[in-house]
Write a protein that holds these residues in place. Structure first.
Motif, PDB file in Angstrom:
ATOM      1  N   GLU A 123     -13.988   7.904 -17.249  1.00 50.05           N
ATOM      2  CA  GLU A 123     -12.702   8.884 -17.198  1.00 50.05           C
ATOM      3  C   GLU A 123     -12.041   8.977 -15.911  1.00 50.05           C
ATOM      4  N   ARG A 124     -12.663   9.116 -14.686  1.00 47.94           N
ATOM      5  CA  ARG A 124     -12.259   9.372 -13.283  1.00 47.94           C
ATOM      6  C   ARG A 124     -11.204   8.206 -12.845  1.00 47.94           C
ATOM      7  N   LEU A 125     -11.246   6.853 -13.475  1.00 43.84           N
ATOM      8  CA  LEU A 125     -10.455   5.929 -13.103  1.00 43.84           C
ATOM      9  C   LEU A 125      -9.030   5.772 -14.112  1.00 43.84           C
ATOM     10  N   ARG A 126      -9.317   6.367 -15.145  1.00 44.81           N
ATOM     11  CA  ARG A 126      -8.117   5.823 -16.371  1.00 44.81           C
ATOM     12  C   ARG A 126      -6.982   6.251 -15.924  1.00 44.81           C
ATOM     13  N   ALA A 127      -6.548   7.742 -15.312  1.00 34.95           N
ATOM     14  CA  ALA A 127      -5.242   7.668 -15.035  1.00 34.95           C
ATOM     15  C   ALA A 127      -4.691   7.078 -13.888  1.00 34.95           C
ATOM     16  N   THR A 128      -5.231   6.671 -12.848  1.00 35.02           N
ATOM     17  CA  THR A 128      -4.965   5.866 -11.865  1.00 35.02           C
ATOM     18  C   THR A 128      -4.642   4.375 -12.270  1.00 35.02           C
ATOM     19  N   VAL A 129      -5.330   3.721 -13.061  1.00 34.18           N
ATOM     20  CA  VAL A 129      -5.091   2.526 -13.532  1.00 34.18           C
ATOM     21  C   VAL A 129      -4.036   2.630 -14.684  1.00 34.18           C
ATOM     22  N   ARG A 130      -3.877   3.509 -15.508  1.00 32.53           N
ATOM     23  CA  ARG A 130      -2.880   3.624 -16.278  1.00 32.53           C
ATOM     24  C   ARG A 130      -1.561   3.735 -15.466  1.00 32.53           C
ATOM     25  N   SER A 131      -1.440   4.642 -14.449  1.00 31.20           N
ATOM     26  CA  SER A 131      -0.293   4.677 -13.692  1.00 31.20           C
ATOM     27  C   SER A 131       0.154   3.388 -12.977  1.00 31.20           C
ATOM     28  N   ALA A 132      -0.879   2.762 -12.500  1.00 36.45           N
ATOM     29  CA  ALA A 132      -0.779   1.439 -11.886  1.00 36.45           C
ATOM     30  C   ALA A 132      -0.224   0.424 -12.789  1.00 36.45           C
ATOM     31  N   MET A 133      -0.607   0.311 -14.087  1.00 38.97           N
ATOM     32  CA  MET A 133      -0.020  -0.429 -14.872  1.00 38.97           C
ATOM     33  C   MET A 133       1.343  -0.113 -15.193  1.00 38.97           C
ATOM     34  N   THR A 139       8.768  -2.261 -12.962  1.00 36.79           N
ATOM     35  CA  THR A 139       9.704  -2.787 -12.002  1.00 36.79           C
ATOM     36  C   THR A 139      10.710  -3.720 -12.371  1.00 36.79           C
ATOM     37  N   ARG A 140      10.509  -3.985 -13.907  1.00 35.24           N
ATOM     38  CA  ARG A 140      11.563  -4.896 -14.687  1.00 35.24           C
ATOM     39  C   ARG A 140      11.729  -6.240 -14.071  1.00 35.24           C
ATOM     40  N   ASP A 141      10.805  -6.628 -13.210  1.00 30.74           N
ATOM     41  CA  ASP A 141      10.840  -8.228 -12.470  1.00 30.74           C
ATOM     42  C   ASP A 141       9.421  -8.873 -13.101  1.00 30.74           C
ATOM     43  N   PRO A 142       9.465  -9.723 -13.996  1.00 27.59           N
ATOM     44  CA  PRO A 142       8.388 -10.331 -14.444  1.00 27.59           C
ATOM     45  C   PRO A 142       7.351 -10.815 -13.512  1.00 27.59           C
ATOM     46  N   ARG A 143       7.939 -11.593 -12.522  1.00 26.91           N
ATOM     47  CA  ARG A 143       7.069 -12.114 -11.583  1.00 26.91           C
ATOM     48  C   ARG A 143       6.168 -11.138 -10.722  1.00 26.91           C
ATOM     49  N   ARG A 144       6.917 -10.239 -10.293  1.00 18.94           N
ATOM     50  CA  ARG A 144       6.503  -8.811  -9.543  1.00 18.94           C
ATOM     51  C   ARG A 144       5.445  -8.226 -10.317  1.00 18.94           C
ATOM     52  N   ALA A 145       5.962  -7.894 -11.673  1.00 21.57           N
ATOM     53  CA  ALA A 145       5.017  -7.101 -12.646  1.00 21.57           C
ATOM     54  C   ALA A 145       3.664  -7.948 -12.641  1.00 21.57           C
ATOM     55  N   ARG A 146       3.895  -9.408 -12.788  1.00 21.31           N
ATOM     56  CA  ARG A 146       2.571 -10.210 -13.236  1.00 21.31           C
ATOM     57  C   ARG A 146       1.800 -10.122 -11.861  1.00 21.31           C
ATOM     58  N   ARG A 147       2.189 -10.014 -10.782  1.00 18.38           N
ATOM     59  CA  ARG A 147       1.664 -10.313  -9.647  1.00 18.38           C
ATOM     60  C   ARG A 147       0.698  -8.895  -9.442  1.00 18.38           C
ATOM     61  N   LEU A 148       1.495  -7.980  -9.638  1.00 16.48           N
ATOM     62  CA  LEU A 148       0.803  -6.421  -9.561  1.00 16.48           C
ATOM     63  C   LEU A 148      -0.328  -6.289 -10.441  1.00 16.48           C
ATOM     64  N   LEU A 149       0.016  -6.845 -11.864  1.00 20.34           N
ATOM     65  CA  LEU A 149      -1.130  -6.477 -12.758  1.00 20.34           C
ATOM     66  C   LEU A 149      -2.397  -7.710 -12.492  1.00 20.34           C
ATOM     67  N   ASP A 150      -2.317  -8.858 -12.045  1.00 18.12           N
ATOM     68  CA  ASP A 150      -3.128  -9.738 -11.444  1.00 18.12           C
ATOM     69  C   ASP A 150      -4.018  -9.034 -10.451  1.00 18.12           C
ATOM     70  N   ASN A 151      -3.358  -8.345  -9.429  1.00 17.35           N
ATOM     71  CA  ASN A 151      -4.114  -7.897  -8.306  1.00 17.35           C
ATOM     72  C   ASN A 151      -4.865  -6.623  -8.807  1.00 17.35           C
ATOM     73  N   LEU A 152      -4.534  -5.919  -9.839  1.00 16.26           N
ATOM     74  CA  LEU A 152      -5.131  -4.727 -10.307  1.00 16.26           C
ATOM     75  C   LEU A 152      -6.503  -5.489 -11.108  1.00 16.26           C
ATOM     76  N   ALA A 153      -6.177  -6.453 -11.911  1.00 16.23           N
ATOM     77  CA  ALA A 153      -7.448  -7.127 -12.594  1.00 16.23           C
ATOM     78  C   ALA A 153      -8.340  -7.506 -11.670  1.00 16.23           C
ATOM     79  N   ARG A 154      -8.014  -8.112 -10.383  1.00 13.50           N
ATOM     80  CA  ARG A 154      -9.105  -8.518  -9.521  1.00 13.50           C
ATOM     81  C   ARG A 154      -9.735  -7.393  -8.674  1.00 13.50           C
TER      82      ARG A 154
END
Length: 204
Positions: A123-133, A139-154
């Protein structure tokens, strides 16, 4: 009752050849013990059309294929590219590919993706991760969005491998509408299946 039945029959049998569809949204909505599969189309002016409904016990590929088959029989053109918005259900994905093949540009529901990922977190991480996603998708930039989401997964994979795997699964298909470069209001509508849920909320 009879008037409602007649109107529903007319809706479910109307010719679809005259509707210039650019997107098709499909989702299953639960009513008590029943699942109602719904198909809603968006035309080239942004107008929404309820195209078809089908009752099923579960949201399986056979039921979805039957619904899509009915739409094709009524004139839905399966021979040109069509954006198809679905949630993460494998049955929906399988049926769309079987009916439309490479003509289907599949957009996975971002809201469902966020729910799947955050439900695998404490529960303590949900709001932060949802906000990051949400920020990545904004961003409306598919490359940047993919990079940010890949970094979050890592960042998640060591402590929360289930959430990381959920984020990576089908991730590219959550960016389909972004790659099309449609106006921002239309992107918001076509990036999730919320439109169908909103329609059914009114029915309820």
């Amino acid at each position: 009752v009879y008037g409602t039945e007649r109107k529903l029959a007319e809706l479910m049998s109307r010719d679809l050849r005259q509707i210039p569809l650019v997107a098709l949204l499909i989702d299953g909505v639960h009513f008590a013990e029943h699942v109602v599969l719904a198909a809603v189309g968006v035309d080239d002016r942004g107008i929404k059309h309820v195209l078809g409904l089908r009752e099923a016990w579960i949201e399986n590929a056979a039921a979805v294929r039957a619904l899509l088959g009915e739409l094709v029989e009524r004139g839905l053109d399966s021979g040109h590219s069509l954006l198809v918005v679905i949630d993460g259900a494998k049955a929906l994905h399988k049926a769309v590919v079987e009916v439309f093949g490479s003509q289907a540009l599949i957009q996975r529901c971002r809201e469902q993706k966020k729910r799947n990922v955050t439900e695998a977190l404490p529960e303590r991480l949900r709001a932060t991760v949802r906000s990051a996603m949400s920020q990545a998708y904004a961003t409306r930039d598919p490359r940047r969005a993919r990079r940010l989401l890949d970094n979050l997964a890592r960042r998640l994979e060591h402590q929360h491998p289930g959430a990381a795997a959920s984020l990576r699964e089908g991730l590219e298909e959550t960016l389909t509408v972004m790659r099309l470069g449609v106006p921002e209001p239309l992107e918001r509508v076509l990036s999730s299946t919320n439109l169908i849920e909103n329609l059914f909320s009114r029915v309820r």
